[in-house]
Design an enzyme around this catalytic site. Structure first.
Site, mmCIF file in Angstrom:
data_model
loop_
_atom_site.group_PDB
_atom_site.id
_atom_site.type_symbol
_atom_site.label_atom_id
_atom_site.label_comp_id
_atom_site.label_asym_id
_atom_site.label_seq_id
_atom_site.Cartn_x
_atom_site.Cartn_y
_atom_site.Cartn_z
ATOM 1 N N GLU A 67 0.819 -1.220 0.000
ATOM 2 C CA GLU A 67 0.000 0.000 0.000
ATOM 3 C C GLU A 67 0.851 1.267 0.000
ATOM 4 O O GLU A 67 0.458 2.278 -0.589
ATOM 5 C CB GLU A 67 -0.940 0.006 1.211
ATOM 6 N N PHE A 129 -12.084 -7.208 13.693
ATOM 7 C CA PHE A 129 -10.964 -7.646 12.869
ATOM 8 C C PHE A 129 -10.603 -6.567 11.852
ATOM 9 O O PHE A 129 -11.446 -6.072 11.123
ATOM 10 C CB PHE A 129 -11.321 -8.946 12.143
ATOM 11 N N GLN A 130 -9.335 -6.197 11.834
ATOM 12 C CA GLN A 130 -8.782 -5.177 10.939
ATOM 13 C C GLN A 130 -9.463 -3.814 11.092
ATOM 14 O O GLN A 130 -9.524 -3.032 10.138
ATOM 15 C CB GLN A 130 -8.828 -5.640 9.478
ATOM 16 N N LYS A 179 -18.115 -0.489 5.636
ATOM 17 C CA LYS A 179 -18.560 -1.523 4.690
ATOM 18 C C LYS A 179 -20.064 -1.463 4.451
ATOM 19 O O LYS A 179 -20.533 -1.677 3.325
ATOM 20 C CB LYS A 179 -18.145 -2.902 5.205
ATOM 21 N N MET A 492 24.423 8.472 3.002
ATOM 22 C CA MET A 492 24.330 9.761 3.681
ATOM 23 C C MET A 492 24.590 9.619 5.181
ATOM 24 O O MET A 492 25.280 10.450 5.785
ATOM 25 C CB MET A 492 22.966 10.406 3.437
#
Length: 577
Positions: A67, A129-130, A179, A492
């Protein structure tokens, strides 16, 4: 890249139709002119993906491998195309994986709309969940965010999201959709947003401020312009060029402002900042009027604020009132869009050349060329330098490539030595400094400018943070060119350890895999170069290819980037070695 050539007939959405919230999301995207988005599906966003499947002839979805890659690809697309980038993910870890890209887009003013799925409304707050409070998490790193819990809210919120993302000083917006709202049906109609109460994206310029600024400029003996990305975002490139040429004022850029004025323009004196050019940095503390246009006086530009341009009158042209007097006090603040304010200033400023003042910049450049630049681009040492690689890319691309950089030594070298003849050509992570940015951002940049050569210049460290996005290049045959400058170090950090930590190279040595074999595993043509005699032909072959191409260049392990302003030091303390 046939996948981008979508059917365009009969794309009008009826004025009112009864559809689900999931289908409404797709219609909103189409109404906003979106034809390409990046994302990763999951349970909470699955209804939208199901509708997206039905609209494949009108809307291209690119499945990134992470993502975060979706957000950076959307950023690259937005930065090159000038459109709003769009990314989509599911709830929980899908949403939280967007946060780095959101933060990067926020600080670099990139217009982006992220859409996330969320658990159903009745489960909110239950640790389902999630389930993650992405609104709370993303509030500090978005221009605006909103959670939709009813389908009927979708058209208004989506219209507002796109308006806020692209108006005024652009930025990222996140829309979280439960949802149940995706499944619900409602009577859909869509009206683009044209205003939001209490939100004024572009201030109206004050005529007195314009007059005062012109008076300071006309009376200045040693004026100096520093421009930033505000020129590019405001589409003010021509106005900047006219302003610089009429006034004859030396002009320098921040890294996000690079390419707004051609690199070879005689009044373009280089880059300011920690690893910027010697003259522009040093002479910041000698100018009598400092004209800052579309830049925010970042600490990497100013160094110590206690000593920054104290001798100068400061004119600040800026669209965001929050940036005025935040770091550097302005004697004259000109609020407004850069294009508009420069057009108002142009008739009032006197024609000038400032020849003697320009000669001072030329003298400083000669010092820098002798001490630094010549050694970077025409080295006598045996090992390859990053600077000479960038020079070969310039030659092979005729100074017309879009250069996408990651973060580190290679970024500073590329920003210093890449030559640009067209705007929107320098794509990098400026304010956040996100390693892993370049590979997905280059994918998005190429998709946003198919007619341009896009070259990703990446260090061996940052490359491995999003290396999985090679899968996108393979799957969609995105003809982006990838150059990994491999010094087997986190370069760096290693440079700072050498200069300030007595060469204690703590956790900066990289034991790298075979990058060529990895690229070949994704069926991408690949080559490795370690000797100078092979460099020119390898770069030319890469640029000439019409397919994806990977080039690894083994460079000096302990090369440093100079000039350098030590952290917290004054711009007057810039070091050449």
């Amino acid at each position: 890249m046939e996948f981008l050539k979508k059917e365009t007939k009969d794309q009008k959405t009826p004025s009112t139709i009864r559809i689900t919230g999931a289908e409404a999301i797709i219609h909103c995207l189409l109404a906003e002119g979106v034809d390409l988005l990046y994302g990763y599906p999951g349970g909470a966003i699955m209804p939208v993906y199901d509708e997206l499947y039905k609209f494949q002839d009108r809307l291209t979805h690119v499945l990134t491998r992470h993502e975060q890659g979706a957000t950076h690809a959307a950023q690259g697309y937005a930065r090159v195309s000038g459109k709003v980038g769009v990314a989509m993910a599911t709830s929980g870890p899908g949403a939280t994986n967007l946060v780095t890209g959101l933060a990067d887009a926020q600080i670099d003013s990139t217009p982006m709309v992220c859409i996330t799925g969320q658990v159903s409304r009745h489960l909110l707050g239950s640790d389902a969940f999630q389930e993650t409070d992405i609104i709370g998490i993303s509030t500090p790193v978005t221009k605006w965010n909103h959670q939709i819990t009813k389908a009927s809210e979708i058209p208004e919120i989506m219209a507002r999201a796109f308006y806020i993302a692209k108006s005024g000083r652009p930025g990222p917006v996140l829309v979280d959709i439960t949802k149940n709202a995706q499944f619900e049906e409602f009577d859909f109609s869509y009206e683009p947003c044209k205003r939001v109460r209490s939100y004024k994206p572009t201030p109206t310029p004050d005529k007195q401020a314009i007059t005062d600024a012109a008076e300071l400029i006309n009376n200045a003996k040693k004026p100096f312009i520093v421009w930033g990305q505000g020129i590019i975002l405001g589409k003010a490139e021509e106005q900047l060029k006219s302003f610089v040429e009429k006034t004859g004022i030396p002009a320098a850029w921040t890294i996000l402002g690079a390419s707004a004025l051609a690199t070879d323009h005689p009044l373009n004196v280089g880059m300011v900042g920690m690893h910027g050019n010697y003259g522009p940095n040093l002479l910041t503390n000698e100018c009598d009027v400092l004209i800052a246009i579309g830049m925010r006086f970042d600490d990497r530009v100013t160094g110590s604020l206690d000593t920054y341009a104290k001798q100068a009158k400061v004119i600040h042209l800026e669209i965001d009132p929050a940036e005025v007097n935040k770091n550097v006090k302005a004697d004259v603040a000109v609020l407004g869009d850069a294009k508009e304010t420069l057009e108002l200033l142009l008739p009032l400023v006197a024609k000038n050349t400032h020849e003697a003042w320009h000669n001072v910049f030329k003298e400083k450049y000669e010092i820098e060329f002798k001490e630094v630049i010549k050694n970077d681009i025409e080295p006598v040492k045996e090992g390859l330098t990053m600077g000479e690689v960038i020079e070969e890319i310039n030659k092979a691309s005729k100074n017309n490539a879009v250069i996408v950089t990651d973060v580190g030594q290679h970024q500073m070298i590329a920003c210093r030595y890449a030559k640009f003849s067209e705007s929107k050509s320098n794509i990098t992570s400026g304010g956040l400094g996100t390693m892993g940015f370049a590979l997905p951002a280059a994918i998005g940049a190429k998709m946003g400018a198919m007619d341009r050569e896009v070259v990703a210049v990446i260090g061996d460290g940052g490359y491995q943070m999003t290396i999985q996005e090679l899968g996108v290049i393979f799957q969609h045959q995105v003809p982006v060119k990838i150059v990994v400058l491999n010094n087997d170090h986190l370069g760096m950090v290693r440079q700072w350890q050498e200069l300030f930590f007595e060469r204690r190279y703590a956790s900066t040595v990289m034991v790298n895999p075979d990058f060529v074999k990895i690229a070949e595993g994704y069926h991408i043509e690949a080559k490795r170069v370690s000797e100078r005699k092979d460099l020119k032909n390898a770069v030319a072959t890469m640029i000439a290819s019409d397919k994806p191409y990977f080039l690894e260049v083994k460079v000096e392990k302990e090369d440093n980037v100079f000039p350098m302003i030590p952290s917290g030091a004054s711009v007057s303390e810039i070091r050449l070695k």
